[in-house]
Design a protein around this motif. Structure first.
Motif, mmCIF file in Angstrom:
data_model
loop_
_atom_site.group_PDB
_atom_site.id
_atom_site.type_symbol
_atom_site.label_atom_id
_atom_site.label_comp_id
_atom_site.label_asym_id
_atom_site.label_seq_id
_atom_site.Cartn_x
_atom_site.Cartn_y
_atom_site.Cartn_z
ATOM 1 N N GLU A 84 0.924 -1.298 0.048
ATOM 2 C CA GLU A 84 -0.069 0.158 0.024
ATOM 3 C C GLU A 84 0.903 1.281 -0.095
ATOM 4 O O GLU A 84 1.800 1.421 0.802
ATOM 5 C CB GLU A 84 -0.863 -0.031 1.333
ATOM 6 C CG GLU A 84 -2.030 0.981 1.151
ATOM 7 C CD GLU A 84 -3.199 0.917 2.293
ATOM 8 O OE1 GLU A 84 -3.574 -0.404 2.469
ATOM 9 O OE2 GLU A 84 -3.227 1.776 2.920
ATOM 10 N N ALA A 86 3.487 2.174 -1.768
ATOM 11 C CA ALA A 86 4.704 2.100 -1.695
ATOM 12 C C ALA A 86 5.395 1.406 -0.517
ATOM 13 O O ALA A 86 6.608 1.059 -0.377
ATOM 14 C CB ALA A 86 5.548 3.390 -2.002
ATOM 15 N N PHE A 87 4.638 0.967 0.511
ATOM 16 C CA PHE A 87 5.044 0.262 1.467
ATOM 17 C C PHE A 87 4.711 -1.183 1.356
ATOM 18 O O PHE A 87 3.825 -1.688 0.847
ATOM 19 C CB PHE A 87 4.498 0.688 2.762
ATOM 20 C CG PHE A 87 4.943 1.941 3.553
ATOM 21 C CD1 PHE A 87 6.060 1.971 4.066
ATOM 22 C CD2 PHE A 87 4.082 3.058 2.955
ATOM 23 C CE1 PHE A 87 6.499 3.477 4.512
ATOM 24 C CE2 PHE A 87 4.516 4.436 3.380
ATOM 25 C CZ PHE A 87 5.770 4.655 4.232
ATOM 26 N N PHE A 88 5.323 -2.284 2.214
ATOM 27 C CA PHE A 88 4.933 -3.391 2.354
ATOM 28 C C PHE A 88 3.998 -3.448 3.454
ATOM 29 O O PHE A 88 4.145 -2.647 4.338
ATOM 30 C CB PHE A 88 6.272 -4.266 2.748
ATOM 31 C CG PHE A 88 7.407 -4.700 1.717
ATOM 32 C CD1 PHE A 88 7.065 -5.590 1.003
ATOM 33 C CD2 PHE A 88 8.261 -3.734 1.359
ATOM 34 C CE1 PHE A 88 7.908 -5.988 0.033
ATOM 35 C CE2 PHE A 88 9.138 -4.143 0.599
ATOM 36 C CZ PHE A 88 9.160 -5.312 -0.213
ATOM 37 N N LYS A 89 2.763 -4.160 3.141
ATOM 38 C CA LYS A 89 1.654 -3.961 4.284
ATOM 39 C C LYS A 89 1.754 -5.435 5.004
ATOM 40 O O LYS A 89 1.753 -6.505 4.241
ATOM 41 C CB LYS A 89 0.530 -4.054 3.470
ATOM 42 C CG LYS A 89 -0.922 -3.441 4.368
ATOM 43 C CD LYS A 89 -1.862 -3.177 3.486
ATOM 44 C CE LYS A 89 -3.152 -3.008 4.036
ATOM 45 N NZ LYS A 89 -4.249 -2.977 3.244
ATOM 46 N N VAL A 90 1.824 -5.366 6.329
ATOM 47 C CA VAL A 90 1.809 -6.617 6.999
ATOM 48 C C VAL A 90 0.729 -6.524 8.324
ATOM 49 O O VAL A 90 0.322 -5.234 8.534
ATOM 50 C CB VAL A 90 3.028 -6.595 7.891
ATOM 51 C CG1 VAL A 90 4.436 -6.771 6.977
ATOM 52 C CG2 VAL A 90 3.655 -5.426 8.683
#
Lengths: 95, 486
Positions: A84, A86-90
């Motif tokens: 989301e 440009a981030f990795f979403k965890v």
């Protein structure tokens, strides 16, 4: 017994692995046979032998402090299960 | 009951290399998320990390500056834990064979020198950064930026030889100064390039055993470290006084509430299952390499402080303040080279300049007054062109406008009145206009003299040469206590 089922559960937890009852039994058995094999290796006298962490006799392999282009972000994120903005979403991290 | 505080500090300093520890991605801060990554720092399988030579050199520099013997051979290990900020599920660090051990740093507390032991100095890689959307309680997801992943970190661990929160803050100030003098770390605590965790316990005074410790994290400034540790000391003493027991745990400093909060333990005890990193070859540091690094070390804060005392005759206190950062010490020395009155320069830098800069939250590098400009101002004062009081006003003007002292003095006609005839005329006017205080002075009231000097200053808008004004007034007023008939 070298290793108990409880220890297998502990190691699995540290590695964030979910094991079925059947797997726990099987890994306890298999790990025990591996550790028994190490007993056999331990019979050798290694008092004057340096512990080996590498088999190649090389030391000091360096790179110079130079910047090279990084990977494009689309490519970096392409394998992420979720992303989301440009981030990795965890899943949310509690602490 | 008397208690003793025992503190050990663990500092993580980001090294100022251009590229990361084990790959060629840039270490630049503040870039858009996930734009500075590659398979190595993302922890993809099958990649091969290679050690950045400059990171090792920076680590060696630091270790030598902290008086640590360098281990002739050291290696990297994998430290295993599972957290989303670290995709390969282990951090490359050093464990049983660190780069260097058993050093010390000298700090000054209340005018006394004290050595704090350095237990170890080792290299490792930084991890990614977690961003939470909204508040922690509401957030459904966390977000990861791996730009920081793999940036070289130097971990510096002190011995538990720090005995007060103030001492802890001083240790950190000194350590940060060393790193910044060496130019291996920018020391920015807010951006996280200089981070600190603390282990703290208390015990009854003179007890040989250590108390149960807590680990305090999330302290983003020297002030926060001091406050968090002060809070922890009070909290732990209260528990013991009430007959309770300290729980060994990690606590987070909450800067808004000014308390530490227990952090739920994420692992069942620390079980990092270290083993030697098979992808990296051992590191051997030869005596020749050590000597090469040693000879490249710059003058360090402690040495510079001592030189300021010996060479410039400055008080210990001044020397400590002025050598706190390399930039400030350079500023002072540049100014003294142009205006060789060390104590005068020291006073102006410490009181006027630092006073203004602190008020504006600015560093010396951003000073609107250059060392040359300050030297010019002090020379004008020294030559008697302007008085000390006017100099302060000119200083303010220089600070606001960046203009040169000479120009301001000329433009505003601030030149000191040192002309005896001109000043005498004013002195006589003041005496004529203030018969009351004049009579009081002559009757023996010294206070009235100060008042009369003030009137001369007022009449000249502070431009009267104070020594001359004093002398002329005394002469014209005659001996105190004696009535002069005029």
């Amino acid at each position: 017994m070298k290793i108990t089922k409880r220890e297998v559960e502990h190691v699995a937890r540290l590695a964030r692995l979910e094991l079925t009852e059947e797997e726990k039994e099987r890994f306890t058995r298999e790990l025990n046979s591996i550790l028994t094999y190490f007993d056999k290796l331990n019979e050798l006298n290694t008092e004057d032998v340096e512990p080996t962490s590498h088999v190649i006799p090389i030391v000091n392999v360096f790179r110079e402090d130079e910047v090279r282009p990084s990977y494009p972000r689309e490519e970096v994120l392409s394998n992420a299960p979720e992303e989301e903005e440009a981030f990795f979403k965890v899943p949310r991290i509690l602490e | 009951m008397k208690y003793e505080t025992v503190i050990g500090l663990e500092v993580h300093a980001q090294l100022l290399t251009k590229s990361k520890m084990f790959c060629a991605c840039s270490t630049k801060f503040g870039e858009p998320p996930n734009t500075l990554t590659c398979p190595i720092c993302l922890g993809m399988p099958g990649v091969l990390p290679v050690i950045n030579r400059r990171a090792v050199e920076f680590a060696l520099k630091t270790a030598l500056a902290l008086h640590c013997p360098i281990n002739p051979s050291c290696r990297f290990s994998r430290k295993h834990y599972f957290y989303p900020d670290m995709p390969k599920n282990f951090q490359i660090s050093q464990y049983d064979q660190p780069l260097a051990q058993h050093g010390f740093i000298t700090i000054r507390m209340n005018g006394e020198s004290k050595q704090v032991g350095i237990r170890r100095v080792h290299l490792e890689e930084d991890v990614g950064k977690l961003v939470h959307a909204g508040t922690m309680a509401e957030a459904q997801h966390s977000y990861v930026d791996f730009n920081r992943s793999g940036v070289p970190l130097l971990e510096i661990v002190s011995e538990p030889e720090i005995h007060s929160p103030a001492e802890a803050a001083e240790y950190l100030r000194q350590l940060r100064a060393v790193l910044m003098y060496l130019e291996v770390c920018d020391g920015n605590m807010e951006e996280g390039s200089f981070r600190c965790d603390a282990n703290i316990s208390i015990r009854r005074a003179h007890s040989p055993e250590l108390g149960v410790k807590t680990e305090v994290k999330n302290m983003n400034s020297f002030k926060a470290v001091q406050k968090a540790l002060e809070y922890e000391v009070k909290r732990q003493i209260k528990i013991l006084e009430e007959g309770g027991r300290i729980v060994q745990e990690t606590r987070l400093w909450d800067a808004d509430q000014e308390i530490t909060l227990s952090m739920r333990t994420k692992e069942e005890a620390h079980d990092y299952r270290y083993f030697p990193e098979p992808d990296l070859l051992p590191l051997e540091v030869s005596p020749v390499w050590i000597e090469e690094i040693r000879s490249s070390l710059p003058e360090l804060p402690e040495e510079r402080r001592r030189r300021f005392v010996l060479h410039y005759g400055l008080p210990e206190y001044d020397a400590g303040v002025l050598t706190a950062t390399k930039a400030l010490a350079n500023y002072f020395e540049e100014c003294v080279s142009l205006h060789p009155q060390a104590k005068v320069v020291s006073n102006w830098v410490m009181v006027e300049l630092l006073g203004q800069l602190n008020k504006d939250n600015r560093e010396i590098e951003a000073s609107p007054i250059s060392p040359q400009a300050l030297a010019e101002l002090l020379s004008l004062m020294d030559q008697g062109v302007i008085s000390g009081k006017i100099a302060k006003a000119v200083f303010e003007e220089m600070y606001q406008t960046g203009e040169a002292a000479g120009a301001i003095v000329k433009e505003k006609g601030l030149t000191q009145i040192s002309d005896e005839e001109e000043l005498l005329r004013i002195v006589e006017e003041v005496i004529a206009q203030n018969p009351g205080p004049v009579a009081d002075y002559r009757a023996g009231k010294e206070k009235s003299f100060t008042y009369l000097v003030g009137q001369v200053m007022k009449a000249t808008k502070g431009k009267a040469n104070p020594q001359l004004a004093n002398r002329l007034l005394r002469e014209r007023l005659g001996e105190p206590g004696k009535q002069t008939a005029d």
